[in-house]
Design a protein around this motif. Sequence first.
Motif, PDB file in Angstrom:
ATOM      1  N   LYS A  11       0.829  -1.217   0.000  1.00  0.00           N
ATOM      2  CA  LYS A  11       0.000   0.000   0.000  1.00  0.00           C
ATOM      3  C   LYS A  11       0.857   1.259   0.000  1.00  0.00           C
ATOM      4  N   ASN A  64      -6.400  -1.738  -2.553  1.00  0.00           N
ATOM      5  CA  ASN A  64      -6.742  -3.004  -1.900  1.00  0.00           C
ATOM      6  C   ASN A  64      -6.996  -4.103  -2.928  1.00  0.00           C
ATOM      7  N   TYR A 106      -4.675  -5.346   6.756  1.00  0.00           N
ATOM      8  CA  TYR A 106      -4.289  -3.943   6.883  1.00  0.00           C
ATOM      9  C   TYR A 106      -4.716  -3.381   8.240  1.00  0.00           C
TER      10      TYR A 106
END
Length: 196
Positions: free
Chosen positions: A152, A159, A177
């Motif tokens: 990320k 995502n 996450y």
Amino acid sequence: MSAVPPSNLTDLINRRTSVDKPELEALAAALWPKLERLAAHQLQGRSGLTLQASDLAQDAYIALMHEFPGRFNNREHFYALAARIVRNIVVDYLRRRSAEKRGGGLPFERLEKAENDVSASIDDSVDWIAVDAALSVLAQKHEAAAQVVELKFFAGLTNEQIAEAMDLSRATVIRHYRYARAWLIDHFGAEPAHDG
């Protein structure tokens, strides 16, 4: 020089040490724009750096072509490793710069700000050396969660792209996450922002 069809790119990457010059040039031409975008993402929002995206992309390309003799499962696997290499290059650069400045002490940015931000980037509000060290510790506890954060922040993937790269569902990526975010907040002793 002919373009490399996407279906042949992984095969060509895996045969990189034995291909002829025209194929190697085609591979470089196919990979270069993606590596340069990855590098530019890393440098976005950074002020005062002498590091250039093209130099960062070149260093990553050389490392990927020569320092990793193994095979890649697919292009996503290749780009995940590219993100890790770019992260290492940037963090090494910041370490050298920090050593020259004798300090830094940049505050840790709250991860909530970037949870839904596709353009999360390395900027001067984050102590990325400390984040790198924390991710190394997190990887020992929960490797997938650390990799999600790495993809990320250091590769700038969404995502959905992370799910594809890691062969996971989007929901699993979000869970990983959230775990990583909570762990990092706890690790840095930061107060989480309140939703709403």
